[in-house]
Design an enzyme around this catalytic site. Structure first.
Site, PDB file in Angstrom:
ATOM      1  N   ARG A   1       1.051  -1.181   0.194  1.00 16.35           N
ATOM      2  CA  ARG A   1       0.125  -0.060  -0.391  1.00 16.35           C
ATOM      3  C   ARG A   1       0.732   1.283  -0.223  1.00 16.35           C
ATOM      4  O   ARG A   1       1.906   1.390   0.945  1.00 16.35           O
ATOM      5  CB  ARG A   1      -1.246  -0.494   1.499  1.00 16.35           C
ATOM      6  CG  ARG A   1      -1.415   1.578   1.289  1.00 16.35           C
ATOM      7  CD  ARG A   1      -3.085   0.847   2.134  1.00 16.35           C
ATOM      8  NE  ARG A   1      -3.896   0.475   1.778  1.00 16.35           N
ATOM      9  CZ  ARG A   1      -5.140   0.255   2.913  1.00 16.35           C
ATOM     10  NH1 ARG A   1      -5.362   1.416   3.910  1.00 16.35           N
ATOM     11  NH2 ARG A   1      -5.867   0.165   1.530  1.00 16.35           N
TER      12      ARG A   1
ATOM     13  N   HIS B   1      -7.420   0.693  -6.428  1.00 13.50           N
ATOM     14  CA  HIS B   1      -7.588   0.310  -5.693  1.00 13.50           C
ATOM     15  C   HIS B   1      -7.932  -1.243  -5.968  1.00 13.50           C
ATOM     16  O   HIS B   1      -8.883  -2.212  -5.266  1.00 13.50           O
ATOM     17  CB  HIS B   1      -8.609  -0.024  -4.088  1.00 13.50           C
ATOM     18  CG  HIS B   1      -8.605   0.131  -2.813  1.00 13.50           C
ATOM     19  ND1 HIS B   1      -7.223  -1.246  -2.859  1.00 13.50           N
ATOM     20  CD2 HIS B   1      -9.386   0.209  -1.824  1.00 13.50           C
ATOM     21  CE1 HIS B   1      -7.718  -1.639  -0.640  1.00 13.50           C
ATOM     22  NE2 HIS B   1      -8.595  -0.921  -1.534  1.00 13.50           N
TER      23      HIS B   1
ATOM     24  N   GLN C   1      -9.730  -3.854  -3.464  1.00 14.94           N
ATOM     25  CA  GLN C   1     -11.006  -4.013  -2.960  1.00 14.94           C
ATOM     26  C   GLN C   1     -12.115  -4.078  -4.231  1.00 14.94           C
ATOM     27  O   GLN C   1     -13.463  -4.527  -3.350  1.00 14.94           O
ATOM     28  CB  GLN C   1     -11.090  -2.298  -3.152  1.00 14.94           C
ATOM     29  CG  GLN C   1     -12.451  -1.452  -2.426  1.00 14.94           C
ATOM     30  CD  GLN C   1     -13.133  -2.346  -0.846  1.00 14.94           C
ATOM     31  OE1 GLN C   1     -12.146  -2.056  -0.250  1.00 14.94           O
ATOM     32  NE2 GLN C   1     -14.054  -2.723  -1.551  1.00 14.94           N
TER      33      GLN C   1
ATOM     34  N   ASP D   1     -17.583   6.429  -1.464  1.00 12.93           N
ATOM     35  CA  ASP D   1     -15.820   6.198  -0.736  1.00 12.93           C
ATOM     36  C   ASP D   1     -15.825   8.381  -0.065  1.00 12.93           C
ATOM     37  O   ASP D   1     -16.703   8.924  -0.514  1.00 12.93           O
ATOM     38  CB  ASP D   1     -15.317   5.981  -2.036  1.00 12.93           C
ATOM     39  CG  ASP D   1     -13.868   5.754  -0.797  1.00 12.93           C
ATOM     40  OD1 ASP D   1     -13.784   5.339   0.043  1.00 12.93           O
ATOM     41  OD2 ASP D   1     -12.998   6.070  -1.579  1.00 12.93           O
TER      42      ASP D   1
ATOM     43  N   CYS E   1     -16.302   1.594   0.312  1.00 13.63           N
ATOM     44  CA  CYS E   1     -15.508   0.277   0.544  1.00 13.63           C
ATOM     45  C   CYS E   1     -14.729   0.528   2.435  1.00 13.63           C
ATOM     46  O   CYS E   1     -13.855  -0.124   2.739  1.00 13.63           O
ATOM     47  CB  CYS E   1     -13.922   0.574  -0.229  1.00 13.63           C
ATOM     48  SG  CYS E   1     -13.906   2.356  -0.490  1.00 13.63           S
TER      49      CYS E   1
ATOM     50  N   ARG F   1     -13.682  -8.899   1.434  1.00 15.99           N
ATOM     51  CA  ARG F   1     -11.919  -8.874   1.234  1.00 15.99           C
ATOM     52  C   ARG F   1     -11.358 -10.566   2.137  1.00 15.99           C
ATOM     53  O   ARG F   1     -10.281 -10.409   0.873  1.00 15.99           O
ATOM     54  CB  ARG F   1     -11.448  -7.544   2.449  1.00 15.99           C
ATOM     55  CG  ARG F   1     -12.146  -6.566   2.041  1.00 15.99           C
ATOM     56  CD  ARG F   1     -11.710  -5.857   0.452  1.00 15.99           C
ATOM     57  NE  ARG F   1      -9.762  -5.400  -0.258  1.00 15.99           N
ATOM     58  CZ  ARG F   1      -9.175  -4.453   0.647  1.00 15.99           C
ATOM     59  NH1 ARG F   1     -10.600  -3.874   1.291  1.00 15.99           N
ATOM     60  NH2 ARG F   1      -8.117  -5.077   0.461  1.00 15.99           N
TER      61      ARG F   1
HETATM   62  N1   CP Z   1     -11.309  -0.806   2.183  1.00 10.45           N
HETATM   63  C1   CP Z   1      -9.987  -0.347   2.630  1.00 10.45           C
HETATM   64  O1   CP Z   1      -8.836  -1.082   2.134  1.00 10.45           O
HETATM   65  O2   CP Z   1      -9.739  -0.777   4.021  1.00 10.45           O
HETATM   66  P1   CP Z   1      -8.586   0.127   4.683  1.00 10.45           P
HETATM   67  O3   CP Z   1      -7.911   0.999   4.344  1.00 10.45           O
HETATM   68  O4   CP Z   1      -8.801  -0.356   6.050  1.00 10.45           O
HETATM   69  O5   CP Z   1      -7.513  -1.351   4.287  1.00 10.45           O
HETATM   70  N1  NVA Z   2     -10.662   6.547  -1.504  1.00 11.86           N
HETATM   71  C1  NVA Z   2      -9.445   6.190  -0.741  1.00 11.86           C
HETATM   72  C2  NVA Z   2     -10.182   4.284  -0.048  1.00 11.86           C
HETATM   73  C3  NVA Z   2     -10.063   3.814   1.345  1.00 11.86           C
HETATM   74  C4  NVA Z   2      -9.788   1.822   1.385  1.00 11.86           C
HETATM   75  C5  NVA Z   2      -8.391   6.717   0.631  1.00 11.86           C
HETATM   76  O1  NVA Z   2      -7.515   6.155  -0.867  1.00 11.86           O
HETATM   77  O2  NVA Z   2      -8.264   6.648   0.862  1.00 11.86           O
END
Ligand code: CP
Ligand code: NVA
Length: 317
Positions: free
Chosen positions: A117, A144, A147, A236, A276, A304
């Protein structure tokens, strides 16, 4: 088959269907095991927890926080019989500017796959270029895809199909939105994105999706146009990780793009509501919508785990 999962476009329609099918089967088996376990308890139950015995090690590297991605990947690899190593960017030499390319080579000699990440999509892409093991995008500023795999599974569970369904997205055309557009285009769903000017999804992704000529791809500023008779309503956060400096402006610009009761009335009666997570109640979604009978948000989060197990098995062949 690509060794990596960096973008949702790395998978074909057939591969997405196969991963979803396997994830649904893994979920069913796990539920059966858990209900047997709660009857039996004890050491026997512990043994029965494993899905497979794959004896592989998955490393998770986080440059930004995570709840679902972290826990679901850690539980997934443990239940598959493997090991997990969870690392914060700043506790390894990446945080002291060791280059990605050397890090990728070193990781390739220790572990069997890496999930990253990162803030920048280019970081994950570069890691994949220099790694000889599968590299998984656990979220970047651009996509992502993990997801979206769980979301596809959730849609399939509730709607039994993809082709011909209509998804409506409200708010920021962000990383999750970009991957969702890809998932919809690959599987033949229509997708309508309602965003204010300046918050549209990536133009390259929209063009790529349109060229796939599977379903409709509509970008509009009109929330009701997007919601009309839609089968899936998705939103989101308005402020993604890394966008914190723009928080005030974003909350102003996006306030008419909230997923609320009025908007739900425009959609199909059996439309499912997705997010998400994490949710910011009162911003992108109201509490009543989040806990309405049409909401599948917690199933999405649970999925997930199952989808990522199926993904790991897919990447490891
Ligand atoms: N939806 C998602 O990726 O959540 P987190 O940021 O908690 O991993
Ligand atoms: N769009 C959000 C998704 C979190 C899972 C972010 O990038 O923070």
């Amino acid at each position: 088959m690509d060794k990596d999962f960096i973008s949702i476009f790395d998978l074909s329609h057939v591969e997405i269907e196969a991963i979803v099918e396997r994830a649904v089967a893994l979920k069913r088996e796990r539920n059966e095991r858990r209900s047997q376990q709660s009857k039996r308890k004890g050491a026997q139950g512990l043994k029965a927890r494993r899905d497979e015995c794959i004896e592989k090690t998955l490393a998770l590297i986080f440059e930004k926080p995570s709840t679902r991605t972290y826990v679901s990947f850690a539980v997934a690899i443990t239940e598959l019989g493997g090991n997990v190593l969870s690392l914060n960017w700043n506790e390894i030499q990446l945080g002291r500017d060791e280059r990605i390319r050397e890090t990728a080579r070193v990781f390739s000699s220790y572990v069997d796959a890496v999930m990253i990440r990162a803030f920048r999509h280019a970081t994950v892409a570069e890691f994949a270029r220099y790694a000889s093991i599968p590299v998984i995008n656990g979220l970047t500023d651009f996509e992502h895809p993990c997801q979206i795999l769980a979301d596809m599974m959730t849609i399939k569970e509730y709607k039994q199909k993809f082709n011909g369904l209509t998804i409506a997205w409200f708010g920021d055309g962000n990383n999750v939105c970009n991957s969702l557009i890809g998932g919809a285009a690959i599987t033949g769903m229509n997708i309508r994105i309602a965003t204010p000017p300046g918050y549209e999804p990536d133009g390259g992704i929209v063009e790529k999706a349109k060229k796939m000529d599977c379903g409709e791809v509509l970008i509009t500023a009109d929330v009701e146009e997007a919601a009309a008779d839609a089968d899936v309503l998705y939103t989101d956060v308005w402020v993604s990780m890394g966008d914190e400096a723009e928080q005030e402006q974003r909350r102003k610009d996006l306030r008419n793009y909230q997923l609320n009761e009025d908007l739900i009335d425009c959609a199909a009666e059996d439309a499912i509501i997705m997010h998400c997570m994490p949710v910011h109640i009162g911003d992108e979604m109201t509490e009543a919508v989040m806990y309405s009978s049409n909401s599948v948000i917690f199933e999405q989060a649970e999925n997930r785990l199952h989808a990522q197990k199926a993904l790991l098995l897919h990447l490891w062949g």
